[in-house]
Design a protein around this motif. Sequence first.
Motif, short mmCIF file in Angstrom:
data_model
loop_
_atom_site.label_atom_id
_atom_site.label_comp_id
_atom_site.label_asym_id
_atom_site.label_seq_id
_atom_site.Cartn_x
_atom_site.Cartn_y
_atom_site.Cartn_z
N MET A 1 11.43 50.08 -9.23
CA MET A 1 12.48 48.92 -8.76
C MET A 1 12.20 47.67 -9.28
O MET A 1 10.92 47.31 -9.21
N ALA A 2 13.09 47.10 -9.85
CA ALA A 2 12.77 45.66 -10.35
C ALA A 2 12.59 44.71 -9.15
O ALA A 2 13.35 44.70 -7.96
N LYS A 3 11.65 43.80 -9.50
CA LYS A 3 11.25 42.76 -8.52
C LYS A 3 12.38 41.59 -8.58
O LYS A 3 12.78 40.94 -9.59
N VAL A 4 12.97 41.25 -7.09
CA VAL A 4 13.69 40.30 -7.04
C VAL A 4 12.92 38.74 -7.20
O VAL A 4 12.03 38.66 -6.41
N ARG A 5 13.50 38.04 -8.01
CA ARG A 5 12.84 36.58 -8.16
C ARG A 5 13.43 35.69 -7.21
O ARG A 5 14.78 35.70 -7.16
N LYS A 6 12.42 34.76 -6.44
CA LYS A 6 12.87 33.87 -5.89
C LYS A 6 13.80 32.75 -6.61
O LYS A 6 13.15 32.46 -7.79
N ILE A 7 15.00 32.07 -6.46
CA ILE A 7 15.39 31.22 -7.28
C ILE A 7 15.09 29.69 -6.63
O ILE A 7 15.28 29.45 -5.56
N PRO A 8 14.28 28.85 -7.20
CA PRO A 8 13.75 27.49 -6.81
C PRO A 8 15.18 26.40 -6.56
O PRO A 8 16.02 26.64 -7.37
N MET A 9 15.34 26.05 -5.42
CA MET A 9 16.44 25.26 -4.77
C MET A 9 15.86 23.85 -4.67
O MET A 9 14.62 23.67 -4.42
N ARG A 10 16.91 22.97 -5.15
CA ARG A 10 16.27 21.61 -4.97
C ARG A 10 17.59 20.73 -3.99
O ARG A 10 18.63 21.20 -4.17
N LYS A 11 17.33 19.72 -3.18
CA LYS A 11 18.34 19.09 -2.84
C LYS A 11 18.91 18.02 -3.74
O LYS A 11 18.12 17.17 -4.10
N ASP A 12 20.21 17.90 -3.73
CA ASP A 12 21.06 16.87 -4.55
C ASP A 12 20.81 15.44 -3.70
O ASP A 12 21.17 15.67 -2.48
N LEU A 13 20.37 14.52 -4.48
CA LEU A 13 20.21 13.23 -3.65
C LEU A 13 21.48 12.38 -3.46
O LEU A 13 21.61 11.81 -2.44
N LEU A 14 22.44 12.94 -4.04
CA LEU A 14 23.68 12.29 -3.90
C LEU A 14 24.48 12.80 -3.02
O LEU A 14 25.10 12.17 -2.01
N SER A 15 24.57 14.20 -2.44
CA SER A 15 25.48 14.87 -1.58
C SER A 15 24.61 15.57 -0.42
O SER A 15 24.92 15.85 0.49
N GLY A 16 23.26 15.83 -0.73
CA GLY A 16 22.39 16.48 0.25
C GLY A 16 22.58 17.94 0.39
O GLY A 16 21.96 18.80 1.05
N GLU A 17 23.23 18.67 -0.73
CA GLU A 17 23.56 19.93 -0.64
C GLU A 17 22.35 20.61 -1.49
O GLU A 17 21.73 19.83 -2.53
N MET A 18 22.13 21.81 -1.26
CA MET A 18 20.92 22.50 -2.12
C MET A 18 21.64 23.36 -3.13
O MET A 18 22.83 23.72 -3.19
N PHE A 19 21.11 23.16 -4.45
CA PHE A 19 21.42 23.90 -5.59
C PHE A 19 20.23 24.47 -6.15
O PHE A 19 19.15 23.92 -6.28
N PRO A 20 20.53 25.28 -7.41
CA PRO A 20 19.38 25.97 -7.81
C PRO A 20 18.80 25.00 -9.05
O PRO A 20 19.74 24.03 -9.36
N LYS A 21 17.59 24.71 -9.25
CA LYS A 21 16.83 23.88 -9.89
C LYS A 21 17.20 23.86 -11.27
O LYS A 21 17.65 22.67 -11.84
#
Length: 101
Positions: A1-21
Amino acid sequence: MAKVRKIPMRKDLLSGEMFPKKEMVRIVKNADGTVSIDPTGKAAGRGAYVALKPEAIAQAKAKKVIDKAFELAVDPAFYDELFAYVDHKKARMELFGDKSK
């Protein structure tokens, strides 16, 4: 099985939403108090992330969001530079996908 990699997330300074780095731009305040765009994501200093939304940069300029986040007066020309950089990077991602740096 292929290992599922974690996607690093960061918070947008302007909206407060989380997005992939990978879909964000890092801005950094250096030790000397200079605020700049950090294309590598590795520059020393206090960092913050903004999403690839040029319209949010225009609103941030009006509200002086980056000034407040870094607790210093940011040159209005920096917001214009950031807008141009984000607009260009967003266009590249739409054209080429995740391969563009």
